[in-house]
Design a protein around this motif. Structure first.
Motif, PDB file in Angstrom:
ATOM      1  N   UNK A  35       1.248 -12.431 -13.295  1.00 53.45           N
ATOM      2  CA  UNK A  35       0.147 -13.232 -13.818  1.00 53.45           C
ATOM      3  C   UNK A  35      -1.170 -12.582 -13.394  1.00 53.45           C
ATOM      4  N   UNK A  36      -2.255 -12.979 -14.042  1.00 60.50           N
ATOM      5  CA  UNK A  36      -3.559 -12.431 -13.665  1.00 60.50           C
ATOM      6  C   UNK A  36      -3.896 -12.731 -12.215  1.00 60.50           C
ATOM      7  N   UNK A  37      -3.548 -13.942 -11.777  1.00 58.38           N
ATOM      8  CA  UNK A  37      -3.838 -14.321 -10.390  1.00 58.38           C
ATOM      9  C   UNK A  37      -3.004 -13.507  -9.413  1.00 58.38           C
ATOM     10  N   UNK A  38      -1.739 -13.265  -9.738  1.00 61.09           N
ATOM     11  CA  UNK A  38      -0.882 -12.459  -8.853  1.00 61.09           C
ATOM     12  C   UNK A  38      -1.398 -11.036  -8.742  1.00 61.09           C
ATOM     13  N   UNK A  39      -1.766 -10.457  -9.868  1.00 62.89           N
ATOM     14  CA  UNK A  39      -2.277  -9.090  -9.852  1.00 62.89           C
ATOM     15  C   UNK A  39      -3.577  -9.009  -9.064  1.00 62.89           C
ATOM     16  N   UNK A  40      -4.455  -9.989  -9.272  1.00 57.97           N
ATOM     17  CA  UNK A  40      -5.721 -10.000  -8.535  1.00 57.97           C
ATOM     18  C   UNK A  40      -5.476 -10.090  -7.037  1.00 57.97           C
ATOM     19  N   UNK A  41      -4.514 -10.903  -6.637  1.00 55.33           N
ATOM     20  CA  UNK A  41      -4.186 -11.047  -5.209  1.00 55.33           C
ATOM     21  C   UNK A  41      -3.665  -9.734  -4.636  1.00 55.33           C
ATOM     22  N   UNK A  42      -2.778  -9.062  -5.349  1.00 59.73           N
ATOM     23  CA  UNK A  42      -2.237  -7.793  -4.868  1.00 59.73           C
ATOM     24  C   UNK A  42      -3.338  -6.740  -4.731  1.00 59.73           C
ATOM     25  N   UNK A  43      -4.216  -6.671  -5.716  1.00 63.02           N
ATOM     26  CA  UNK A  43      -5.304  -5.693  -5.650  1.00 63.02           C
ATOM     27  C   UNK A  43      -6.256  -6.024  -4.503  1.00 63.02           C
ATOM     28  N   UNK A  44      -6.553  -7.303  -4.318  1.00 61.44           N
ATOM     29  CA  UNK A  44      -7.432  -7.711  -3.214  1.00 61.44           C
ATOM     30  C   UNK A  44      -6.822  -7.380  -1.864  1.00 61.44           C
ATOM     31  N   UNK A  45      -5.488  -7.501  -1.750  1.00 56.60           N
ATOM     32  CA  UNK A  45      -4.807  -7.099  -0.525  1.00 56.60           C
ATOM     33  C   UNK A  45      -5.154  -5.655  -0.185  1.00 56.60           C
ATOM     34  N   UNK A  46      -5.007  -4.787  -1.147  1.00 55.62           N
ATOM     35  CA  UNK A  46      -5.226  -3.371  -0.911  1.00 55.62           C
ATOM     36  C   UNK A  46      -6.683  -3.065  -0.604  1.00 55.62           C
ATOM     37  N   UNK A  47      -7.602  -3.750  -1.262  1.00 52.38           N
ATOM     38  CA  UNK A  47      -9.017  -3.412  -1.138  1.00 52.38           C
ATOM     39  C   UNK A  47      -9.622  -3.834   0.192  1.00 52.38           C
ATOM     40  N   UNK A  48      -8.861  -4.533   1.046  1.00 53.81           N
ATOM     41  CA  UNK A  48      -9.373  -4.764   2.389  1.00 53.81           C
ATOM     42  C   UNK A  48      -9.469  -3.447   3.156  1.00 53.81           C
ATOM     43  N   UNK A  49      -8.709  -2.445   2.742  1.00 54.76           N
ATOM     44  CA  UNK A  49      -8.809  -1.095   3.306  1.00 54.76           C
ATOM     45  C   UNK A  49      -9.737  -0.267   2.421  1.00 54.76           C
ATOM     46  N   UNK A  50     -10.858   0.241   2.948  1.00 55.51           N
ATOM     47  CA  UNK A  50     -11.767   1.041   2.124  1.00 55.51           C
ATOM     48  C   UNK A  50     -11.071   2.278   1.548  1.00 55.51           C
ATOM     49  N   UNK A  51     -11.544   2.713   0.401  1.00 52.26           N
ATOM     50  CA  UNK A  51     -10.877   3.795  -0.319  1.00 52.26           C
ATOM     51  C   UNK A  51     -10.782   5.071   0.514  1.00 52.26           C
ATOM     52  N   UNK A  52     -11.809   5.372   1.306  1.00 51.25           N
ATOM     53  CA  UNK A  52     -11.795   6.621   2.071  1.00 51.25           C
ATOM     54  C   UNK A  52     -10.771   6.570   3.205  1.00 51.25           C
ATOM     55  N   UNK A  53     -10.457   5.374   3.705  1.00 59.53           N
ATOM     56  CA  UNK A  53      -9.381   5.233   4.681  1.00 59.53           C
ATOM     57  C   UNK A  53      -8.035   5.240   3.969  1.00 59.53           C
ATOM     58  N   UNK A  54      -7.974   4.574   2.819  1.00 61.24           N
ATOM     59  CA  UNK A  54      -6.736   4.579   2.036  1.00 61.24           C
ATOM     60  C   UNK A  54      -6.312   6.004   1.703  1.00 61.24           C
ATOM     61  N   UNK A  55      -7.267   6.848   1.378  1.00 60.20           N
ATOM     62  CA  UNK A  55      -6.945   8.244   1.054  1.00 60.20           C
ATOM     63  C   UNK A  55      -6.337   8.962   2.261  1.00 60.20           C
ATOM     64  N   UNK A  56      -6.871   8.704   3.449  1.00 57.21           N
ATOM     65  CA  UNK A  56      -6.301   9.309   4.660  1.00 57.21           C
ATOM     66  C   UNK A  56      -4.874   8.848   4.892  1.00 57.21           C
ATOM     67  N   UNK A  57      -4.650   7.552   4.768  1.00 61.01           N
ATOM     68  CA  UNK A  57      -3.312   6.999   4.967  1.00 61.01           C
ATOM     69  C   UNK A  57      -2.334   7.553   3.939  1.00 61.01           C
ATOM     70  N   UNK A  58      -2.780   7.666   2.710  1.00 62.80           N
ATOM     71  CA  UNK A  58      -1.940   8.177   1.627  1.00 62.80           C
ATOM     72  C   UNK A  58      -1.487   9.606   1.926  1.00 62.80           C
ATOM     73  N   UNK A  59      -2.424  10.461   2.295  1.00 65.44           N
ATOM     74  CA  UNK A  59      -2.060  11.851   2.565  1.00 65.44           C
ATOM     75  C   UNK A  59      -1.205  11.960   3.822  1.00 65.44           C
ATOM     76  N   UNK A  60      -1.508  11.167   4.856  1.00 62.41           N
ATOM     77  CA  UNK A  60      -0.686  11.182   6.065  1.00 62.41           C
ATOM     78  C   UNK A  60       0.746  10.781   5.750  1.00 62.41           C
ATOM     79  N   UNK A  61       0.902   9.751   4.922  1.00 59.96           N
ATOM     80  CA  UNK A  61       2.243   9.307   4.565  1.00 59.96           C
ATOM     81  C   UNK A  61       2.999  10.317   3.734  1.00 59.96           C
TER      82      UNK A  61
END
Length: 271
Positions: free
Chosen positions: A174-200
Motif C-alpha cells: 500500500x502507499x502507506x506501507x511503502x512510505x513507512x519503509x522508505x522513511x525507515x531507510x531515510x533516517x540514515x543519511x545518503x552519504x552514510x548509507x553509501x558507506x554501509x552499502x560498499x562495506x557490506x
C-alpha cells in the motif's frame, strides 16, 4: 524498556528490551531500524527476553561519520551485550545485519552465544562466479546502485522504493506501507548509507559462516526468489546449518506467523 548504550564517546545505540527469559537479539538490515521487527517483538517477548537494536547511524542511534562499517558494528554489538548483561543470546540478523553477527564471530568467537539465525544474506555479496554462487547481485548492478542512487537523497529514496516493491515482499505494498519503509531507510543519511552499502558488498564472511554453523545451532531463512541457488550453496558451505525458504527478503514482516513458527521451532530445538 527503551535505553541508549554508549559504544564509544559521543556514539550511542538505541536499544529496546521486552519480556524475560532466554535472550533473543534482533539486528536489522541496511538503514532499517528496530521497528521492522515489531511483529517478532510482540510474539516472542511473551516468553523470551527480546532485544532489538538500532545499529550505529540507523534509526534513533547516533548519526556519525565514524565507524559505518561492519567491523565496527561487530564491536558495537559486543558492547551492547556486555552493558546489558545479555548472556547466551541467540543472535538474529536480517540482511546486512547478518554481517554484524558474522563480524562478531570473527572478532569474539561463538563462546557464550547460544545460536544464530541469519535472514536472507549471502556470506559473500559479490563473486566473479555470480551465475553459480549465491550473491547479493551482479557486480555491474551493484556498482550501478552505488553510483546512480546512493549519492544523493532522491537516489536513496528511489533505490529503497524499488527494492521494497521488487524484492522485499511478494505482494503490492500500500502507499502507506511503502512510505513507512522508505522513511525507515531515510533516517540514515545518503552519504552514510553509501558507506554501509560498499562495506557490506565488499565483505567476505564465508569462513565465519562455515565455522559458526559447526560450533553453534544455526538457521538460515532465505527468500524464495533465489532459494534454488542459496540452498545448495549453503548446504555445501555450512552443511550443519538448517535452511528454510520463505517469502521475499522481508518475509518476517510479510509472513510473521509462518516466520515466527519457523523461529520458535528452531529455538525449541536448543532447549
Amino acid at each position: 524498556m527503551k535505553t541508549y548504550i554508549e559504544v564509544e564517546p559521543g556514539v550511542e545505540l538505541y536499544v529496546e528490551e521486552h519480556g524475560a527469559g532466554d535472550a533473543l537479539v534482533f539486528i536489522p538490515g541496511f538503514t532499517f531500524t528496530t521497528e521492522v521487527f515489531s511483529r517478532q517483538v510482540n510474539y516472542f517477548s511473551k516468553t523470551y527476553r527480546t532485544i532489538v537494536i538500532d545499529p550505529r547511524s540507523h534509526g534513533r542511534s547516533t548519526m556519525t561519520v565514524h565507524g559505518n562499517d561492519y567491523v565496527t558494528h561487530g564491536t558495537d554489538l559486543k558492547k551492547v551485550l556486555q552493558e546489558m548483561n545479555i548472556e547466551n543470546p541467540t543472535l538474529i540478523g536480517w540482511s546486512f545485519g547478518c554481517l554484524t553477527v558474522w563480524e562478531y564471530i570473527r572478532q569474539f568467537g561463538t563462546k557464550g552465544i547460544k545460536g544464530q539465525v541469519l535472514i536472507d544474506m549471502p556470506p559473500k555479496s559479490l563473486s566473479l562466479n555470480e551465475n553459480r554462487d549465491w550473491v547479493e547481485g551482479k557486480i555491474d548492478d551493484m556498482a550501478a546502485a552505488y553510483t546512480n542512487y546512493l549519492r544523493h537523497p532522491k537516489g536513496q529514496r528511489d533505490f529503497i522504493s524499488a527494492y521494497a516493491n521488487g524484492v522485499m515482499v511478494q505482494r503490492d505494498l500500500t502507499n502507506d506501507e511503502l512510505a513507512w519503509l522508505v522513511e525507515q531507510s531515510l533516517t540514515t543519511p545518503y552519504y552514510i548509507a553509501a558507506n554501509l552499502f560498499s562495506s557490506g558488498l565488499f565483505s567476505d564472511y564465508r569462513e565465519e559462516s562455515e565455522s559458526g554453523s559447526k560450533q553453534i545451532p544455526t538457521l538460515y531463512v532465505v527468500a524464495e526468489h533465489w532459494s534454488s541457488t542459496a540452498r545448495p550453496y549453503l548446504n555445501k558451505l555450512a552443511p550443519k546449518a538448517e535452511v528454510d525458504v520463505l517469502g521475499g527478503h522481508m518475509m518476517f514482516w510479510e509472513h510473521p506467523g509462518r516466520f515466527n513458527t519457523l523461529l520458535e521451532t528452531f529455538l525449541h530445538k536448543q532447549t
